[in-house]
Design an enzyme around this catalytic site. Structure first.
Site, PDB file in Angstrom:
ATOM      1  N   ASP A   6      45.749  80.664  36.973  1.00 22.57           N
ATOM      2  CA  ASP A   6      47.140  80.751  37.437  1.00 22.57           C
ATOM      3  C   ASP A   6      47.987  81.353  36.323  1.00 22.57           C
ATOM      4  OD1 ASP A   6      49.357  80.243  39.242  1.00 22.57           O
ATOM      5  OD2 ASP A   6      49.985  78.724  37.799  1.00 22.57           O
ATOM      6  N   SER A   7      49.170  81.837  36.696  1.00 25.53           N
ATOM      7  CA  SER A   7      50.082  82.388  35.700  1.00 25.53           C
ATOM      8  C   SER A   7      50.550  81.297  34.726  1.00 25.53           C
ATOM      9  CB  SER A   7      51.291  83.015  36.400  1.00 25.53           C
ATOM     10  OG  SER A   7      51.915  82.048  37.221  1.00 25.53           O
ATOM     11  N   TYR A  38      54.873  85.353  36.584  1.00 28.39           N
ATOM     12  CA  TYR A  38      54.360  86.640  37.060  1.00 28.39           C
ATOM     13  C   TYR A  38      55.219  87.173  38.222  1.00 28.39           C
ATOM     14  CZ  TYR A  38      49.739  86.410  34.718  1.00 28.39           C
ATOM     15  OH  TYR A  38      48.706  86.389  33.816  1.00 28.39           O
ATOM     16  N   GLY A  39      55.948  86.246  38.853  1.00 26.51           N
ATOM     17  CA  GLY A  39      56.620  86.547  40.121  1.00 26.51           C
ATOM     18  C   GLY A  39      57.562  87.742  40.133  1.00 26.51           C
ATOM     19  N   CYS A  69      47.110  81.513  41.831  1.00 31.44           N
ATOM     20  CA  CYS A  69      48.461  82.084  41.810  1.00 31.44           C
ATOM     21  C   CYS A  69      48.648  83.059  42.985  1.00 31.44           C
ATOM     22  CB  CYS A  69      48.634  82.822  40.484  1.00 31.44           C
ATOM     23  SG  CYS A  69      50.192  83.679  40.315  1.00 31.44           S
ATOM     24  N   ASN A  70      49.704  82.824  43.763  1.00 31.85           N
ATOM     25  CA  ASN A  70      49.962  83.702  44.920  1.00 31.85           C
ATOM     26  C   ASN A  70      50.352  85.105  44.485  1.00 31.85           C
ATOM     27  OD1 ASN A  70      50.304  82.156  47.779  1.00 31.85           O
ATOM     28  ND2 ASN A  70      50.599  80.800  46.035  1.00 31.85           N
ATOM     29  N   GLU A 154      60.241  73.798  37.482  1.00 31.71           N
ATOM     30  CA  GLU A 154      59.829  73.671  36.074  1.00 31.71           C
ATOM     31  C   GLU A 154      60.829  72.859  35.256  1.00 31.71           C
ATOM     32  OE1 GLU A 154      58.381  77.253  34.330  1.00 31.71           O
ATOM     33  OE2 GLU A 154      56.821  77.417  35.857  1.00 31.71           O
ATOM     34  N   CYS A 186      53.577  79.980  47.202  1.00 29.18           N
ATOM     35  CA  CYS A 186      53.785  79.927  45.748  1.00 29.18           C
ATOM     36  C   CYS A 186      53.290  78.578  45.254  1.00 29.18           C
ATOM     37  CB  CYS A 186      55.265  80.086  45.423  1.00 29.18           C
ATOM     38  SG  CYS A 186      55.642  79.855  43.674  1.00 29.18           S
ATOM     39  N   THR A 187      52.626  78.596  44.107  1.00 28.76           N
ATOM     40  CA  THR A 187      52.020  77.377  43.570  1.00 28.76           C
ATOM     41  C   THR A 187      53.019  76.233  43.353  1.00 28.76           C
ATOM     42  OG1 THR A 187      52.351  78.403  41.411  1.00 28.76           O
ATOM     43  CG2 THR A 187      50.124  78.484  42.342  1.00 28.76           C
ATOM     44  N   HIS A 188      54.289  76.571  43.086  1.00 26.44           N
ATOM     45  CA  HIS A 188      55.273  75.540  42.754  1.00 26.44           C
ATOM     46  C   HIS A 188      55.859  74.838  43.974  1.00 26.44           C
ATOM     47  CE1 HIS A 188      54.973  77.556  38.957  1.00 26.44           C
ATOM     48  NE2 HIS A 188      55.923  76.831  38.396  1.00 26.44           N
TER      49      HIS A 188
HETATM   50  N1  DGL Z   1      52.061  80.966  40.189  1.00 27.92           N
HETATM   51  C1  DGL Z   1      53.080  81.808  40.749  1.00 27.92           C
HETATM   52  C2  DGL Z   1      52.805  82.041  42.239  1.00 27.92           C
HETATM   53  O1  DGL Z   1      52.150  81.281  42.907  1.00 27.92           O
HETATM   54  C3  DGL Z   1      54.469  81.228  40.567  1.00 27.92           C
HETATM   55  C4  DGL Z   1      54.964  81.281  39.154  1.00 27.92           C
HETATM   56  C5  DGL Z   1      55.076  82.690  38.619  1.00 27.92           C
HETATM   57  O2  DGL Z   1      55.928  83.458  39.113  1.00 27.92           O
HETATM   58  O3  DGL Z   1      54.305  83.011  37.717  1.00 27.92           O
HETATM   59  O4  DGL Z   1      53.249  83.041  42.761  1.00 27.92           O
END
Ligand code: DGL
Length: 267
Positions: A6-7, A38-39, A69-70, A154, A186-188
């Site tokens: 994941d990011s 990463y988004g 990570c999406n 976060e 999205c993971t969050h």
């Molecule tokens: N892990 C990212 C996602 O699922 C969210 C956090 C990021 O933007 O890095 O898209």
């Protein structure tokens, strides 16, 4: 070993369910916190970062890597599967989160009106649109970016009026389209599951994406004994981060719901 990438630490929401469903395997979780989020990044950056991380995990001995990570699944997975893997790691497997989630969305959606929320990268890449269309023709799909949700999660600003107000604003256009199924792309976002479900209303099925990914992984391993039989099964987990280990451990423990100790690596 199974690698989870994941990011940052958001992917721990997915890993939590994977570990719950499949505790017997050995895992390495790698969060590229140094370069997260990463988004908002370009396709090129997300592709290169993801390639480096996946390469690292394969070099550690992972036979299978899940991109939790999406944003990375949307912008890097396909190219890595089609161009990078066959040349460099033809015997390894790389999976993302979009396909399993889409398969479930198509199954549960009664009216075929599906909403997707995610980062800018995920929405822009249209990976959910493509996969949904491939699975079933004639679906009505509506997407929205929710750039403030990752920082709110976060910073642990969860049960607050301002968070609810922002979620309402992001969900309004999807509500107006009368979606019947919502994908948290999205993971969050699973951290905000309760609020999101309440705001979008009872008529919309909010998919439990982390659980779906874990179930589909179990099913994948059942269908691929040639990989499953080679995986180590001591229940060991290693957490790696590219940034500050204390912050990773602190936030990561919240996401995972258990205490973790992280090691720092350089990609
Ligand atoms: N892990 C990212 C996602 O699922 C969210 C956090 C990021 O933007 O890095 O898209």
């Amino acid at each position: 070993m199974i690698g989870i990438f994941d990011s940052g630490f958001g992917g721990l929401t997915v890993f939590k369910e994977i570990k719950r469903a499949l505790p017997q395997y050995n895992y390495i979780y790698l969060g590229d916190s140094l370069r997260a989020p990463y988004g908002d990044r370009s396709q090129e950056a997300i592709f290169n970062f993801t390639k480096e991380a996946v390469d690292y995990l394969f070099k550690q001995g992972c036979l299978l890597v899940i991109i939790a990570c999406n944003s990375a699944s949307s912008k890097a997975l396909r190219k890595l599967q089609q161009e990078y893997l066959p040349e460099h790691y033809p015997d390894r497997r790389l999976l993302g989160v979009i396909r399993p989630i889409v398969e479930e969305a198509v199954k549960v959606s009664k009216k075929g009106r599906i909403g997707v929320i995610g980062t800018k990268a995920t929405v822009e890449a249209k990976a959910y649109l493509r996969e949904l269309d491939q699975q079933k023709k004639g679906l009505e799909i509506f997407q929205n970016t929710c750039p403030l949700l990752v920082p709110l999660v976060e910073e642990n600003v969860l049960n607050k009026p301002e968070t609810r107000m922002i979620i309402k604003k992001y969900l309004r256009p999807l509500k107006e389209k009368k979606i019947d199924t919502l994908i948290l792309g999205c993971t969050h976002y699973p951290i905000l599951m309760k609020e999101i479900s309440r705001i979008i209303g009872k008529s919309v099925k909010v998919l439990d994406v982390a659980k779906i990914v874990a179930e589909k992984l179990a099913d994948y391993l059942n269908r691929h004994p040639e990989i499953e039989s080679l995986l180590k099964k001591n229940g060991q987990v290693q957490y790696l981060t590219t940034d500050n280990v204390e912050r990773f451990a602190e936030l990561g423990s919240k996401f995972l719901g258990e205490k973790i100790v992280a090691e720092k690596i350089v990609l």
